[in-house]
Scaffold this active site. Sequence first.
Site, PDB file in Angstrom:
ATOM      1  CG  HIS A  62      -2.048  -1.079   0.959  1.00 55.62           C
ATOM      2  ND1 HIS A  62      -2.387  -2.025   1.896  1.00 55.62           N
ATOM      3  CD2 HIS A  62      -2.811  -1.356  -0.128  1.00 55.62           C
ATOM      4  CE1 HIS A  62      -3.318  -2.832   1.399  1.00 55.62           C
ATOM      5  NE2 HIS A  62      -3.586  -2.446   0.179  1.00 55.62           N
ATOM      6  CG  ASP A  86      -7.342  -3.618   0.321  1.00 56.27           C
ATOM      7  OD1 ASP A  86      -6.742  -2.563   0.565  1.00 56.27           O
ATOM      8  OD2 ASP A  86      -7.090  -4.314  -0.688  1.00 56.27           O
ATOM      9  CG  ASP A 137     -16.109  -2.450 -15.004  1.00 53.34           C
ATOM     10  OD1 ASP A 137     -14.921  -2.289 -14.665  1.00 53.34           O
ATOM     11  OD2 ASP A 137     -16.448  -3.079 -16.019  1.00 53.34           O
ATOM     12  CG  ASP A 155      -5.005  -1.644  -4.765  1.00 54.66           C
ATOM     13  OD1 ASP A 155      -4.479  -2.752  -4.904  1.00 54.66           O
ATOM     14  OD2 ASP A 155      -5.309  -1.166  -3.656  1.00 54.66           O
ATOM     15  CB  SER A 156      -6.321  -4.616 -10.531  1.00 51.84           C
ATOM     16  OG  SER A 156      -5.071  -5.111 -10.948  1.00 51.84           O
TER      17      SER A 156
HETATM   18  N1  SAM Z   1      -3.384  -5.712  -3.193  1.00 53.90           N
HETATM   19  C1  SAM Z   1      -4.067  -6.619  -3.998  1.00 53.90           C
HETATM   20  C2  SAM Z   1      -3.249  -7.560  -4.804  1.00 53.90           C
HETATM   21  O1  SAM Z   1      -2.484  -7.127  -5.670  1.00 53.90           O
HETATM   22  O2  SAM Z   1      -3.343  -8.775  -4.567  1.00 53.90           O
HETATM   23  C3  SAM Z   1      -5.241  -6.045  -4.719  1.00 53.90           C
HETATM   24  C4  SAM Z   1      -6.207  -5.541  -3.702  1.00 53.90           C
HETATM   25  S1  SAM Z   1      -7.821  -5.156  -4.062  1.00 53.90           S
HETATM   26  C5  SAM Z   1      -8.642  -6.243  -2.959  1.00 53.90           C
HETATM   27  C6  SAM Z   1      -8.233  -5.701  -5.685  1.00 53.90           C
HETATM   28  C7  SAM Z   1      -9.684  -5.379  -6.023  1.00 53.90           C
HETATM   29  O3  SAM Z   1      -9.846  -5.112  -7.408  1.00 53.90           O
HETATM   30  C8  SAM Z   1     -10.679  -6.498  -5.690  1.00 53.90           C
HETATM   31  O4  SAM Z   1     -11.423  -6.163  -4.560  1.00 53.90           O
HETATM   32  C9  SAM Z   1     -11.552  -6.607  -6.951  1.00 53.90           C
HETATM   33  O5  SAM Z   1     -12.927  -6.767  -6.665  1.00 53.90           O
HETATM   34  C10 SAM Z   1     -11.233  -5.281  -7.643  1.00 53.90           C
HETATM   35  N2  SAM Z   1     -11.507  -5.262  -9.085  1.00 53.90           N
HETATM   36  C11 SAM Z   1     -11.249  -6.246  -9.996  1.00 53.90           C
HETATM   37  N3  SAM Z   1     -11.661  -5.858 -11.217  1.00 53.90           N
HETATM   38  C12 SAM Z   1     -12.185  -4.601 -11.083  1.00 53.90           C
HETATM   39  C13 SAM Z   1     -12.773  -3.671 -11.991  1.00 53.90           C
HETATM   40  N4  SAM Z   1     -12.917  -3.952 -13.282  1.00 53.90           N
HETATM   41  N5  SAM Z   1     -13.193  -2.472 -11.491  1.00 53.90           N
HETATM   42  C14 SAM Z   1     -13.049  -2.172 -10.183  1.00 53.90           C
HETATM   43  N6  SAM Z   1     -12.515  -3.019  -9.275  1.00 53.90           N
HETATM   44  C15 SAM Z   1     -12.080  -4.216  -9.723  1.00 53.90           C
END
Ligand code: SAM
Length: 275
Positions: A62, A86, A137, A155-156
């Site tokens: 982070h 998160d 999205d 942060d995906s």
């Molecule tokens: N730190 C983390 C890692 O690299 O393992 C990533 C943390 S964060 C929890 C990732 C988030 O991206 C997930 O909660 C997921 O639901 C979200 N996510 C995936 N695709 C997305 C999209 N198209 N738009 C917005 N959020 C998305």
Amino acid sequence: MEMWFTEKQTENVGITCKTEKTLYMETTQYQEIALIQTLQFGRMLVLDGTVQTTENDEFIYHEMITHVPLFTHPFPKNILVVGGGDGGAVREIVKHPSVQKATLVEIDGKVIEVSKNFLPTISCALENPKVEVLVEDGIQYVKKHKNKFDVILIDSTDPIGAAVGLFSKEFYKAIYESLKEDGLFVAQTESPFFNKELISKVYQDIKIIFPITKLYLCAIPTYPSGFWSFTMGSKKYDPLKIDENKMINIDTKYYTREIHKSAFSLPKFVKDLLK
Ligand code: SAM
């Protein structure tokens, strides 16, 4: 009886942690969410069997996804986080006094809810008055908002399911348009050991669009190979030409002025991926 959780990071390697209990499990429209109490890393958020963040090592990811771009921009005011439900990146963003607004666009509202309920030290800034949380999205959101942000953080999750489009050239073009004329962005771009092709492709795609493209690294114990990459695309500011005298002091555990620079010093095999 001992309980252990294993993330299969590749077909042939995994990370295994002894667990105390599973605090939460649910399958949403987007993914399977699990919140596990581990002995080594504290509470762990797992999506589709993949470790996202843990209480004990989350600060590294982070801080590095946030402070490197926010200190590269001389006056970041309006920030967008795509994913990051998160709340860890947002917690770091609001440490910068220049920030007026941080918008978090997370596709899965359950990730936000679970983090608020079980990961208070990570999600603590989601209720900050400077933070707007939207459940939608991120790809559609970015397409709709042009010339708006100083800094965007991607942060995906890994490029699977809803996150596939977050690693595409089309999305990077939309990011370019969503940034102001001196804006910059950073995306988490996986492990240089296990995701070589992805790193090369993403870097070349971003390089075609952004005049300044740079990859940097950090060490994260619970992520595949323990070695993680981020890729920055910037319209104007070079992360290696920042004015250190203008850097304010913020409370961090990993990020320092020295790390800001040294993170861009790449091992030969990583440099080779960017040719
Ligand atoms: N730190 C983390 C890692 O690299 O393992 C990533 C943390 S964060 C929890 C990732 C988030 O991206 C997930 O909660 C997921 O639901 C979200 N996510 C995936 N695709 C997305 C999209 N198209 N738009 C917005 N959020 C998305």
